[in-house]
Design an enzyme around this catalytic site. Structure first.
Site, PDB file in Angstrom:
ATOM      1  N   ASP A 260       0.656  -1.167  -0.008  1.00 53.72           N
ATOM      2  CA  ASP A 260      -0.099  -0.140  -0.059  1.00 53.72           C
ATOM      3  C   ASP A 260       0.976   1.378  -0.120  1.00 53.72           C
ATOM      4  OD1 ASP A 260      -2.174   1.726   0.076  1.00 53.72           O
ATOM      5  OD2 ASP A 260      -3.252   0.862   1.779  1.00 53.72           O
TER       6      ASP A 260
HETATM    7  C1  BGC Z   1      -5.009   3.420   0.776  1.00 59.48           C
HETATM    8  C2  BGC Z   1      -5.435   2.245  -0.286  1.00 59.48           C
HETATM    9  C3  BGC Z   1      -5.372   3.046  -1.822  1.00 59.48           C
HETATM   10  C4  BGC Z   1      -3.968   3.736  -1.943  1.00 59.48           C
HETATM   11  C5  BGC Z   1      -3.791   4.313  -3.306  1.00 59.48           C
HETATM   12  C6  BGC Z   1      -3.793   4.252   0.217  1.00 59.48           C
HETATM   13  O1  BGC Z   1      -3.506   5.324   1.285  1.00 59.48           O
HETATM   14  O2  BGC Z   1      -5.077   2.642   2.069  1.00 59.48           O
HETATM   15  O3  BGC Z   1      -6.724   1.757  -0.004  1.00 59.48           O
HETATM   16  O4  BGC Z   1      -5.697   1.925  -2.646  1.00 59.48           O
HETATM   17  O5  BGC Z   1      -3.864   4.645  -1.022  1.00 59.48           O
HETATM   18  O6  BGC Z   1      -4.698   5.376  -3.468  1.00 59.48           O
END
Ligand code: BGC
Length: 716
Positions: A260
């Site tokens: 992530d």
């Molecule tokens: C979130 C994810 C998301 C990613 C990309 C992160 O901060 O936890 O759910 O897919 O950002 O935007």
């Protein structure tokens, strides 16, 4: 495309760049200026930028096509990049937040909504989505419950399958590759604080938290995003037990595992990796394939290979997985996939999509209370429309892609659309801040309420107070909003409270003071039109809660499928000594899982099971008659729960094992049937295997999780 041959031609550095996902913001599509300041900060090598495996977020069809052209022009091996985005609840046309949509218990609708989102996103240049979000969550304090399908694993699995299918689409004219997230247990952060540790037994992990990701993978998901938190002491992305033993070895997943945002680097902050370099070494062991946002792999990969800490085979395996996904998506044949600026102009936000979004908002609304207030008659002369969310575009809720907030239909606009000749008296009443105490505008609102036939009171959360990193220690409405509900309802009994929220709130006081409460979560683009239809009876609320609403925050996490415990408290209304419970409040939530009212009444009768014995590979049928004994044609969600009386590990008081959504006209009756097989009874036992154990079971069928069993049967 011969992927293996392609891999053989790649240099180590080119391979490492395939393992990188960069935010699209840092890539310029003008070939004369490929490097921005941020790229330099990230210490990326300008000569390899166009070998970057993936970009996060599309810039619309036209620019995305230009970006891809640039990649193909500059990439040494002509490898297209893959564009991923959080297409979570629509793209330009937004349907209700996922927690809301789950309350529709409508799998066909969930599939259609995902498919509509995929259509808009894919013609606008997106190749893969970071959705569905499949983190089961039982704690309303956690801000991201809004993105989940609630507290139940069985329902979340059904939604996982439907939305995965919907996103993938027809694969001919549109569709997205699916990347489910955030494996695993991200929805169970201790004390409800986002990013906090989750710590649980292997049985709980396998029984409650893992099945939805597996369901999405079985349906075709090509990517899994690792959770941001530690699971049982190890950051998910580096958790070999989770990512290797379970995901790869047990489930046979051969797609991409992505970290992530910033999360590979932040394993150092957790105090797990000693350095970013060691994080890469560990990530190769746990078989992570792609790094989002941070650039540890491209920075340290070569050094680690030279030092013998990471093998070239490990790198090759990761690259191969990425190339295979690109191949599956058809990017080698058509690197632009469905991107088409002209089609995008026609499809994004089209009438048909708005219509679906409106239906989804109507199906998701849950009527929490109704003392003969709703539905309102359309013959009213005047409406007082009161509250900080009554004429607010932000009722749409968060997670947008190509969305323009101004397109949201507010409640005021929705009422005007439905009843153009009715006089609307509007007042904000108070502010929307989390802790608003200013009650100076309430007198004006009360006056308007007194002089109007009916009152619609729009209160709730600020959209920006739920979502990522928006955990809460208090779940009540602000003091000003509470006062507004009290005073306005007192001044006009024909007041309906419309609640906007990203999570279950504590409504213990409102449940006493308000005459009617219609919970619409954050309803999306067409919210105002849907709410007008619901309030004035053009459509009848049918949603059922998928997360329990607590009596007080001290109960959290509170969920229907809890264990019995020793000294189980049987009477929740009394203070009982030496019983498991609180001395100052009930154990049960205010509104339980599965609960939701209608404008009509349904009568359940003739509960039956076809046999009280089920054998190996056998099946029995449970059935019930449901009759609409009220005045409105309406939908009902018939729910079946099972209780396993004894097991190799203790079993919950009941578990949802089936549901059916039916529609009945007044006086109409239908028989609803559920099949029970060995699989219905299976659970993860003491040996960590999922199977049914012989013994006795109880069965419940009804309109919420708070129902009594009607029969027992034996699995022999
Ligand atoms: C979130 C994810 C998301 C990613 C990309 C992160 O901060 O936890 O759910 O897919 O950002 O935007």
């Amino acid at each position: 495309m011969d992927i293996k041959r392609l891999l053989d031609k790649m240099s180590l550095k080119e391979k490492l760049y395939q393992l990188q996902q960069l935010d699209s913001n840092v890539i310029m599509y003008d070939e004369n200026m490929p490097v921005t300041g941020i790229l330099q900060k990230l210490e990326l090598d300008e000569n390899y930028i166009f070998e970057t495996g993936s970009l996060l977020n599309s810039f619309g069809a036209k620019r995305t096509i230009e970006i891809q052209k640039n990649f193909l022009m500059h990439s040494k091996n002509k490898i297209p990049t893959v564009i991923m985005q959080d297409v979570v609840r629509g793209y330009k046309t937004l349907y209700p937040i996922n927690l809301g949509l789950s309350c529709s218990f409508d799998m066909d609708l969930c599939e259609k909504c995902a498919s509509m989102a995929a259509k808009e996103a894919s013609v606008d240049g997106v190749h893969m989505t970071f959705a569905p979000m499949l983190d089961v969550s039982r704690d309303a304090r956690w801000g991201r419950v809004m993105e989940t399908s609630g507290e139940d694993t069985y329902l979340t699995c059904e939604i996982a399958k439907a939305t995965t299918r919907g996103f993938q689409g027809d694969g001919k004219t549109y569709g997205l590759g699916v990347g489910c997230k955030h494996m695993a247990g991200y929805g169970a952060p201790e004390s409800g604080k986002d990013y906090n540790l989750s710590d649980m037994s292997e049985i709980t992990l396998r029984e409650i938290y893992l099945p939805p990701y597996k369901a999405s993978i079985d349906e075709g998901a090509m990517l899994v995003m690792a959770g941001q938190q530690t699971l049982n002491g190890v950051p998910c992305v580096l958790n070999s037990h989770l990512m290797k033993d379970i995901l790869r070895d047990e489930w046979g997943f051969d797609g991409i595992v992505i970290s992530d945002y910033n999360c590979l680097a932040s394993t150092v902050d957790h105090g797990y990796s000693e350095s970013h370099k060691q994080a890469v070494e560990l990530a190769m062991q746990s078989e992570m394939n792609m790094e989002m946002a941070t650039t540890c792999v491209v920075k340290y990969g070569e050094e680690l290979v030279n030092e013998g800490k990471v093998s070239i085979e490990q790198i090759d395996k990761a690259v191969l997985r990425i190339l295979k996904v690109k191949e599956k998506l058809g990017l080698f044949e058509n690197p632009y996939r469905y991107a088409d600026p002209n089609e995008a102009n026609k499809i994004l936000g089209c009438k048909e999509h708005k219509e679906l979004a409106r239906i989804a908002s109507e199906e998701s609304a849950v009527l929490l209370k109704n003392d003969c207030v709703l539905p309102f008659s359309k013959d009213v002369k005047s409406v007082a429309l009161i509250g900080p969310l009554a004429d607010e575009k932000q009722i749409v809720g968060s997670w947008w892609c190509a969305y323009d907030k101004n397109e949201t239909v507010t409640v005021l606009e929705g009422i005007k659309n439905l009843l153009p000749y009715v006089k609307i008296n509007y007042a904000m009443g108070c502010g929307l801040e989390l802790d608003a105490t200013d009650i100076s505008q309430i007198d004006e609102a009360v006056e308007l309420a007194k002089e109007s036939d009916i009152v619609i009171l729009c209160v709730g959360e600020d959209m920006r107070d739920s979502g990522e990193s928006k955990s809460k220690a208090f779940l009540e409405l602000s003091p000003a909003q509470k006062e507004l509900i009290r005073r306005v309802t007192e001044s006009n009994k024909n007041t309906a409270t419309v609640l906007f929220t990203g999570r279950p709130l504590v409504l213990t006081e409102e449940n006493k003071t308000a005459g009617a409460i219609l919970n619409v979560f954050f309803p999306g683009t067409e919210g105002g039109n849907a709410i007008a239809n619901l309030l004035f009876g053009n459509s009848v609320p049918c949603g059922k809660l998928t997360m329990s609403f607590p009596h007080n925050v001290g109960q959290c996490p509170v969920y229907y499928n809890h264990f019995k415990t020793g000294n189980y408290r049987t009477d929740d209304t009394k203070r009982m000594v030496f019983k498991s419970g609180y001395i100052d409040g009930p154990n049960k939530p205010l509104y339980p899982f599965g609960y939701g009212l209608s404008y009509t009444d349904f009568e359940y009768s003739s509960h039956k099971i076809s046999s009280d014995i089920i054998n190996d590979n056998g099946k029995i049928t449970a059935s019930v008659k449901v009759k609409n004994i009220g005045k409105y044609k309406a939908k009902e969600i018939v729910q079946m729960y099972i209780q396993d009386l004894f097991g190799s590990v203790v079993r919950p008081v009941k578990e949802l094992r089936g549901f059916k959504k039916i529609e009945l006209s007044p006086n109409e009756e239908k028989t609803v049937e559920f099949e029970i097989t060995e699989d219905t009874l299976a659970f993860v036992g003491a040996d960590l295997k999922r199977k049914a154990e012989k013994g006795r079971f109880r069965i419940f069928i009804g309109n919420s999780s708070e129902i009594e069993p009607f029969a027992e049967f034996e699995y022999k």
